[in-house]
Every structure is written in C-alpha cells, then in structure tokens.
Design an enzyme around this catalytic site. Structure first.
Site, PDB file in Angstrom:
ATOM      1  N   PRO A  61       0.807  -1.171   0.058  1.00  0.00           N
ATOM      2  CA  PRO A  61       0.232   0.192  -0.021  1.00  0.00           C
ATOM      3  C   PRO A  61       0.877   1.334  -0.014  1.00  0.00           C
ATOM      4  CG  PRO A  61      -0.570  -1.433   1.932  1.00  0.00           C
ATOM      5  CD  PRO A  61       0.562  -2.094   1.235  1.00  0.00           C
TER       6      PRO A  61
ATOM      7  N   ASP B 232      -3.876   1.835 -26.481  1.00  0.00           N
ATOM      8  CA  ASP B 232      -4.670   1.714 -25.263  1.00  0.00           C
ATOM      9  C   ASP B 232      -5.061   3.237 -24.903  1.00  0.00           C
ATOM     10  OD1 ASP B 232      -5.372  -0.827 -25.292  1.00  0.00           O
ATOM     11  OD2 ASP B 232      -4.045  -1.271 -23.817  1.00  0.00           O
TER      12      ASP B 232
ATOM     13  N   ARG C  15       0.125  -7.135 -21.716  1.00  0.00           N
ATOM     14  CA  ARG C  15      -0.623  -6.359 -22.988  1.00  0.00           C
ATOM     15  C   ARG C  15       0.480  -5.862 -23.963  1.00  0.00           C
ATOM     16  NH1 ARG C  15      -5.765  -5.656 -23.151  1.00  0.00           N
ATOM     17  NH2 ARG C  15      -5.245  -3.711 -24.386  1.00  0.00           N
TER      18      ARG C  15
ATOM     19  N   GLU D  57      -0.200  -7.908   7.802  1.00  0.00           N
ATOM     20  CA  GLU D  57       0.160  -6.434   7.796  1.00  0.00           C
ATOM     21  C   GLU D  57       1.358  -5.871   6.936  1.00  0.00           C
ATOM     22  OE1 GLU D  57      -2.179  -4.531  10.086  1.00  0.00           O
ATOM     23  OE2 GLU D  57      -3.063  -6.570   9.822  1.00  0.00           O
TER      24      GLU D  57
END
Ligand code: JEE
Length: 229
Positions: free
Chosen positions: A89, A169, A154, A116
């Site tokens: 995160p 894209d 991709r 965590e």
C-alpha cells in the site's frame, strides 16, 4: 518475458494462469510465469513466516529471513536476476507509465505479502520497486501481482492477437485521455440510437467525433488527466 511470483498462496494464481489470453501467450513461449511458496524458505519446524511487530500493534508481519532468502534463491534460477517488485500500500501507484517501465524488463520477481506487510529490512536489503494499486487496502499482494502481470503482458509483442493494439490503449504513451464512446449492433436499443456519424463511413468525420468524445469524457470525469498532459 519471465515472471516469478513469490507468495504464501500460489494456488490463487492457478485459475488466472489457465485463462485464454495468458495461456496462449505461455503456450507460444512469449511469457512464462513461475510461482514459488515463500513458506519453502521458512527456518523452523513450524514453518513460521510471520511474527509480531516490535513496538506493539495489531496483526503480524512477514519475517525478513524467509522472504529475502526466497527472493535471492529465485533470482539465482536464471542468469538474469530480474527486477524485484514488491506489492504494498506504500508503493508507487500503478499507472500506464509504470506498466510501460516494468514491461521494459525481461524478468520481474513479484513479492506478495500477507498479514500487515513486511519487516522494513526486506525493503532495505532487496531495494524493490514498491508498487501499489491505489489508495485502498486489500488483503495481500496476490491480486495486485495479477493486475501487474495482466497489464504488463499486454505490452509484450505478440501477446494480443492483433499485433500492437495495446499501444493504442487509452492511457498509453501519446494517448492519456479516456476512451471515446463505442457502440455495436443494433442501431437502436430501447430508444437509444448509435450516433449517425459512426454509420456514415466518413473516416475523417468519425475520427473527429471520437476525438471530441474522448475530450468531453475526460474533461467531465478525469480533469486531472488533462492538466497532467
Ligand atoms: C500487500 C498485506 C494487507 C497491509 C495495515 C493498513 C495499517 C493489511 N493498493 C493496495 N492496497 N493494499 C495493498 C496490499 C495490502 C497488503 C499487502 C499489498 C500485504 N496486505 C494489509 C497493511 C495493513 N495498515 C492501512 O492503515 C494502516 C493491513 C495494495 C497493493 N499493492
């Protein structure tokens, strides 16, 4: 391009790996994906890979030893050690620019945590590229690793049937606007018509309409993309 995924839950990847686009790319040797269970590098008879945080607080942390040793052992499986990517995160938010950077490596090692997160020394020693999906919390790095793989492949030449459609894209280099509105058959559905210009066969007019549609949508929904450009 080679991916090595280090995780406590390699089974999470099996359904994804047998998915058609990726499976085809693996069968054609354009991409290879190897999963490794971090628990195989646990030190004790209980196969511990987590421990309590110093200073207290809720939850458990991924231990430094098994994670660092797992990454180092997996790096040695090939002559090129590869770039280590840690899903966290606290990482750099994933966007198409970062996807393009990652696709520039011939080998990526994706280190997936649980609990965590990791003991800080995993970062200090491995100096990974820390990547985040965005400002929300999910339960571990595995889903994020799949997102990274899915976006990066991709850009591997030949993976998309249509040779280089990935380069056009929305968000790719030179195109950082949202995609224009698109329609398929029938021409009318529940009273909503396909815009006349798309039926006209006038490719210049169609290109102009699409450009306009992209700009309007971007201005309305993602004005941040216009100021960044
Ligand atoms: C890797 C464990 C879960 C981490 C504690 C939460 C306290 C749970 N964009 C992204 N969101 N989340 C991840 C991600 C989550 C992960 C792991 C990636 C490994 N977890 C977890 C931390 C905490 N903190 C926030 O408030 C402070 C709880 C991710 C990515 N990539």
């Amino acid at each position: 391009m080679r991916f090595d995924v280090l995780t406590l839950f390699p089974e999470i990847f099996s359904g994804y790996l047998t998915q058609s686009l990726l499976k085809l790319a693996i069968d054609r040797s354009l991409v290879s994906i190897h999963t490794h269970n971090i628990r195989d590098w646990a030190h004790n008879k209980h196969k511990s890979v987590d421990d309590k945080p110093y200073g207290g607080g809720p939850g458990m942390l991924m231990m430094q030893g098994p994670n660092i040793e797992a990454v180092e052992a997996v790096q040695k499986l090939e002559t090129t050690p590869g770039r280590v990517v840690m899903l966290t995160p606290q990482g750099r938010p994933l966007d198409q620019r970062l996807v393009e950077e990652l696709a520039g490596h011939s080998r990526l090692l994706l280190l997936c945590g649980r609990y965590e997160g990791f003991d800080q020394r995993v970062n200090d020693i491995l100096e990974p590229e820390e990547v985040s999906l965005g400002d929300f919390i999910i339960n571990g790095g595995e889903v994020a690793a799949m997102v990274v793989i899915d976006a990066v492949i991709r850009l591997v030449p030949g993976v998309l049937g249509d040779e280089d459609s990935g380069r056009f894209d929305s968000f790719s280099t030179g195109n950082r606007l949202l995609e224009f509105a698109q329609y398929t058959r029938p021409r009318e559905f529940r009273g909503l018509d396909v815009p006349e210009v798309l039926l006209s066969g006038d490719h210049q007019q169609i290109a102009r309409w699409r450009e306009q549609s992209s700009r309007e949508r971007t201005a309305k929904r993602r004005p941040d993309l216009l100021t960044d450009a």
